[in-house]
Scaffold this motif. Structure first.
Motif, PDB file in Angstrom:
ATOM      1  N   GLU A 236      86.294  28.664  30.709  1.00 29.49           N
ATOM      2  CA  GLU A 236      86.543  28.005  31.986  1.00 29.49           C
ATOM      3  C   GLU A 236      86.252  28.946  33.149  1.00 29.49           C
ATOM      4  OE1 GLU A 236      90.519  26.599  31.893  1.00 29.49           O
ATOM      5  OE2 GLU A 236      90.168  25.137  30.286  1.00 29.49           O
ATOM      6  N   THR A 237      85.438  29.960  32.920  1.00 32.23           N
ATOM      7  CA  THR A 237      85.087  30.922  33.955  1.00 32.23           C
ATOM      8  C   THR A 237      84.273  30.238  35.055  1.00 32.23           C
ATOM      9  OG1 THR A 237      84.921  32.533  32.168  1.00 32.23           O
ATOM     10  CG2 THR A 237      84.146  33.228  34.323  1.00 32.23           C
ATOM     11  N   SER A 238      84.401  30.740  36.278  1.00 35.81           N
ATOM     12  CA  SER A 238      83.665  30.159  37.402  1.00 35.81           C
ATOM     13  C   SER A 238      82.159  30.325  37.207  1.00 35.81           C
ATOM     14  CB  SER A 238      84.105  30.816  38.711  1.00 35.81           C
ATOM     15  OG  SER A 238      83.832  32.200  38.687  1.00 35.81           O
ATOM     16  N   ALA A 239      81.398  29.467  37.861  1.00 35.61           N
ATOM     17  CA  ALA A 239      79.946  29.443  37.677  1.00 35.61           C
ATOM     18  C   ALA A 239      79.262  30.762  38.035  1.00 35.61           C
ATOM     19  CB  ALA A 239      79.341  28.298  38.481  1.00 35.61           C
ATOM     20  N   PRO A 240      79.592  31.417  39.165  1.00 29.43           N
ATOM     21  CA  PRO A 240      78.925  32.691  39.466  1.00 29.43           C
ATOM     22  C   PRO A 240      79.164  33.762  38.393  1.00 29.43           C
ATOM     23  CG  PRO A 240      80.003  31.834  41.418  1.00 29.43           C
ATOM     24  CD  PRO A 240      80.462  30.992  40.274  1.00 29.43           C
ATOM     25  N   ILE A 241      80.394  33.822  37.882  1.00 32.41           N
ATOM     26  CA  ILE A 241      80.705  34.803  36.843  1.00 32.41           C
ATOM     27  C   ILE A 241      79.962  34.462  35.557  1.00 32.41           C
ATOM     28  CG2 ILE A 241      82.537  35.780  35.408  1.00 32.41           C
ATOM     29  CD1 ILE A 241      84.423  35.458  37.741  1.00 32.41           C
ATOM     30  N   ARG A 242      79.896  33.168  35.223  1.00 30.62           N
ATOM     31  CA  ARG A 242      79.154  32.748  34.027  1.00 30.62           C
ATOM     32  C   ARG A 242      77.684  33.120  34.146  1.00 30.62           C
ATOM     33  NH1 ARG A 242      81.868  27.759  34.511  1.00 30.62           N
ATOM     34  NH2 ARG A 242      79.890  26.730  35.014  1.00 30.62           N
ATOM     35  N   ALA A 243      77.123  32.920  35.348  1.00 32.34           N
ATOM     36  CA  ALA A 243      75.710  33.251  35.558  1.00 32.34           C
ATOM     37  C   ALA A 243      75.477  34.750  35.399  1.00 32.34           C
ATOM     38  CB  ALA A 243      75.267  32.785  36.941  1.00 32.34           C
ATOM     39  N   ALA A 244      76.351  35.560  36.006  1.00 34.51           N
ATOM     40  CA  ALA A 244      76.187  37.014  35.895  1.00 34.51           C
ATOM     41  C   ALA A 244      76.353  37.476  34.450  1.00 34.51           C
ATOM     42  CB  ALA A 244      77.205  37.720  36.794  1.00 34.51           C
TER      43      ALA A 244
ATOM     44  N   ALA B 165      74.970  28.268  28.730  1.00 35.11           N
ATOM     45  CA  ALA B 165      75.445  27.014  28.148  1.00 35.11           C
ATOM     46  C   ALA B 165      76.652  27.263  27.240  1.00 35.11           C
ATOM     47  CB  ALA B 165      74.322  26.349  27.365  1.00 35.11           C
ATOM     48  N   GLY B 166      76.587  28.336  26.444  1.00 37.17           N
ATOM     49  CA  GLY B 166      77.713  28.651  25.573  1.00 37.17           C
ATOM     50  C   GLY B 166      78.962  29.004  26.341  1.00 37.17           C
TER      51      GLY B 166
END
Length: 322
Positions: A114-122, A107-108
């Protein structure tokens, strides 16, 4: 020149994870569990009216619960460290904590970057799991270091007790009352188990294996041999105390001698990573002209491999067996 704040946000979120874990631990289990506490937690629980058997059962459950959960795939990374740290968090609570912190980190990162979702998840999983692992590892190191420092005094106290005529079980009980945690509660559990019929040598061996400290193995072996073959236990433990204290001084001396080499290895391995972060913060487009070059990815992989080899070689050079 545009400056990216994303690396700073990553660092702040990781620090926030560590602070949150420590805060939750103190709120849930109290400051008496903190490694900085100078209170004998076992005696404090008994003085509050808790039965001796209940105190023993509670402390034993906390100290052994992580050993039984080493088969869990994700938790196996933490189990050994959590066992040495004697955390009051249960394995389920730690796993839930890692999952919750990963969700909060995601969430943070979603709000602040503005990083892509897969990178944010990892990155979120790495921050959540890595933050908890870093916290547990630091707790384990502090606890083991305190036990190493307390052990020579504890053995010498047992020697004095034996020389004035106390049996070994009473000497263990005296140690559990006169010294501070974490070793006080460990010896207190041994004293309680001995009072309920367990062999002292077996209890010492179990404690040595759980904590993973060589000096404690020496103590358990000395007591077990004396029980089987007889002899002057006070003299045996007096000699052992001298050996433990000499080993402790030698370890500290080796640590001081190799400190420069250790920090040199960490600096040489960490400097390229820090430089990369600083370059990307100062100029996010610095590598745009070479990103499409066919040698760029192989070069990055080569640099990563060399940095890893540097860490391994430097650690092997400074890992002196004493």
């Amino acid at each position: 020149m545009a400056i990216s704040a994303e690396p700073i946000i990553y660092g702040l979120i990781f620090i926030g994870v560590l602070v949150l874990v420590e805060g939750l631990y103190l709120v849930m289990f109290g400051r008496s569990i903190s490694l900085n506490s100078r209170v004998n937690r076992r005696l404090e629980m008994i003085e509050k009216g808790t039965k001796r058997a209940d105190v023993m059962e509670k402390l034993r459950k906390e100290m052994n619960q992580h050993k039984k959960s080493m088969g869990i795939p994700l938790y196996s990374l933490l189990a050994t460290k959590a066992q040495k740290a004697a955390l009051a968090f249960t394995p389920v609570q730690l796993i839930m904590l890692m999952a919750g912190l990963s969700a909060m980190a995601f969430a943070g990162l979603t709000i602040g970057t503005e990083t892509s979702a897969p990178i944010r998840a990892a990155l979120s999983v790495a921050i959540g799991v890595g933050g908890v692992y870093f916290w547990v590892n630091s707790k384990a190191k502090k606890r083991i270091s305190m036990i190493e420092e307390q052990l020579p005094d504890a053995v010498e106290l047992m020697v004095r007790s034996l020389r004035v005529g106390h049996p070994f079980s009473s000497a263990v009980q005296i140690v559990s009352k006169e010294i501070k945690d974490p070793l006080a509660s460990e010896f207190g559990i041994i004293a309680d188990e001995s009072a309920y019929g367990r062999d002292v040598g077996e209890a010492l061996k179990d404690m040595a294996e759980r904590i993973g400290l060589q000096d404690l193995r020496f103590l358990s072996v000395a007591v077990t041999i004396q029980q089987q073959s007889g002899g002057n236990l006070a003299e045996i433990l007096a000699g052992l105390a001298k050996v433990i204290r000499a080993r402790f001084r030698l370890f500290r001396r080796v640590k001081a001698i190799t400190a420069e080499a250790q920090w040199s290895g960490k600096f040489l391995s960490g400097f390229p990573v820090v430089a990369l972060i600083v370059i990307n913060v100062a100029d996010p487009h610095y590598y745009d002209e070479v990103l499409d070059h066919p040698y760029f990815i192989p070069a990055c992989i080569f640099v990563g491999v060399m940095l890893t080899l540097n860490l391994i070689v430097m650690k092997s050079l400074t890992n002196i067996k004493v």
